[in-house]
Motif scaffolding. Structure first.
Motif, mmCIF file in Angstrom:
data_model
loop_
_atom_site.group_PDB
_atom_site.id
_atom_site.type_symbol
_atom_site.label_atom_id
_atom_site.label_comp_id
_atom_site.label_asym_id
_atom_site.label_seq_id
_atom_site.Cartn_x
_atom_site.Cartn_y
_atom_site.Cartn_z
ATOM 1 N N PRO A 78 0.833 -1.202 0.000
ATOM 2 C CA PRO A 78 0.000 0.000 0.000
ATOM 3 C C PRO A 78 0.871 1.257 0.000
ATOM 4 O O PRO A 78 1.991 1.263 0.532
ATOM 5 N N ARG A 168 -7.859 1.627 -2.126
ATOM 6 C CA ARG A 168 -7.658 3.029 -2.472
ATOM 7 C C ARG A 168 -8.646 3.965 -1.772
ATOM 8 O O ARG A 168 -8.514 5.186 -1.847
ATOM 9 N N TYR A 169 -9.628 3.386 -1.074
ATOM 10 C CA TYR A 169 -10.535 4.173 -0.250
ATOM 11 C C TYR A 169 -10.092 4.209 1.215
ATOM 12 O O TYR A 169 -10.818 4.739 2.055
ATOM 13 N N GLY A 175 -4.505 5.955 0.631
ATOM 14 C CA GLY A 175 -5.497 5.974 -0.441
ATOM 15 C C GLY A 175 -5.870 7.390 -0.854
ATOM 16 O O GLY A 175 -5.323 8.377 -0.367
ATOM 17 N N ASP A 180 -3.341 8.300 -6.215
ATOM 18 C CA ASP A 180 -3.535 7.141 -7.091
ATOM 19 C C ASP A 180 -3.588 7.529 -8.566
ATOM 20 O O ASP A 180 -2.816 7.018 -9.369
#
Length: 330
Positions: A78, A168-169, A175, A180
């Protein structure tokens, strides 16, 4: 076979979707690379990757970094963990290819680039689109005067809403649309307009619950006065394009950021009384990036230019975050 002739040995840390779908399948097809081992957030996930790609599995990243049969590490964690694990890989003496962006702040980017330079190790972001020949052709057309004097640049990278549980949230993991998809038009603006871009304004649509960016628009100004209008987000029908507009013509790259390897790029040049559509040969932008990374590994780090570009982009991100007008979306 001498060390300079053998394939470079790669370890992968992170069992991400992009690693599974694009990066590791491409690595295994290239003679320059030998995928040696993979580690992920769980031993089970690493074992699945190892079986699929026919390499070794490690229980954790530390074990991967301790291996003496690895030259370079691909980091696809991440976003919030990019800096942490890229730094650990560099300190372990490994060259690093890290998923974009290189970190979450300019300070993270600077520290990683300085560490790589100090240790003469290659450090690259996985910004595939920068290596596609269609952008070379676009820059040549500008340099040849086909557009006349450029006045404005517009770019957009937007995708439809993601599944509610998509990583990605998750703001805690880095995120949000800015890091992104927003970094793509930012890098495209720098690629076409050169260094020294300054933000002139920005608006971010943010989630009311935690401030996560869902979409945004940014206005930049180049040192020569060219205006750049950038759009990005998770709230739109798909768009991946940029247009450079001069006083003689307008040039549009129709699939700017994520063209599949077999895609034949289309560049559209619009003049007052004619339109020219240029279809270019297909190219695998990821394979080209991995070839450049391999060359940088063999030469002990390669050019420092990618480092300055990475830092400049994250400086723009920092400024956008602190100066943007925020509109909450419930």
């Amino acid at each position: 076979m001498t060390p300079s002739e053998r394939p470079l040995r790669l370890g992968a840390f992170g069992t991400s979707s992009i690693a599974w779908r694009r990066v590791l399948p491409t690595v295994t097809r290239m003679p320059q690379w030998d995928l040696v081992a993979v580690a992920g957030r769980t031993a089970k996930k690493a074992a699945q990757f190892a079986e699929h790609f026919r390499c070794a599995a490690e229980d954790d990243a530390e074990a991967l970094l301790e291996r003496t049969d690895i030259d370079a590490v691909y980091v696809s964690t991440p976003t919030a963990l990019h800096h942490t694990w890229a730094e650990r890989a560099l300190r372990a003496g490994k060259h690093v290819l890290v998923e974009k962006p290189i970190g979450t702040t300019a300070a993270e980017a600077r520290s990683l680039c300085a560490l790589a330079a100090e240790r003469r190790l290659a450090l690259r972001e996985n910004f595939m689109f920068l290596h596609h020949p269609q952008h070379v052709r676009a820059r040549e057309m500008v340099a040849d005067g086909r557009l006349g004097r450029p006045a404005s640049f517009r770019a957009a990278f937007c995708i439809p809403p993601l599944p509610h549980d998509d990583i990605r949230y998750d703001a805690r993991l880095g995120g949000g649309a800015l890091l992104d998809v927003g970094v793509y038009p930012l890098r495209a603006a720098a690629l076409l307009l050169g260094p020294g871009l300054e933000p002139a304004g920005a608006t971010l649509r943010t989630r009311a619950s935690d401030g996560l960016e869902l979409s945004g628009q940014v206005l930049l100004v180049s040192p020569s006065g060219i205006l750049a209008e950038l759009a990005f987000g998770f709230e739109h029908a798909y768009a991946s394009t940029y247009t450079l507009w001069g006083d003689r013509a307008r040039l549009t790259v129709t699939r700017a950021f994520t063209p599949p390897p077999a895609h034949q790029p289309l560049l559209v040049l619009e003049e007052q009384d004619r339109e020219e559509r240029l279809t270019l040969p297909a190219a695998d932008q990821l394979m080209l990036l991995l070839e450049e990374f391999a060359e940088a590994v063999r030469t002990g780090g390669g050019s420092a230019e990618p480092h300055s570009e990475s830092v400049a982009m994250m400086e723009l991100v920092d400024t956008i975050r602190t100066t943007a007008r925020r509109v909450e979306v419930r």
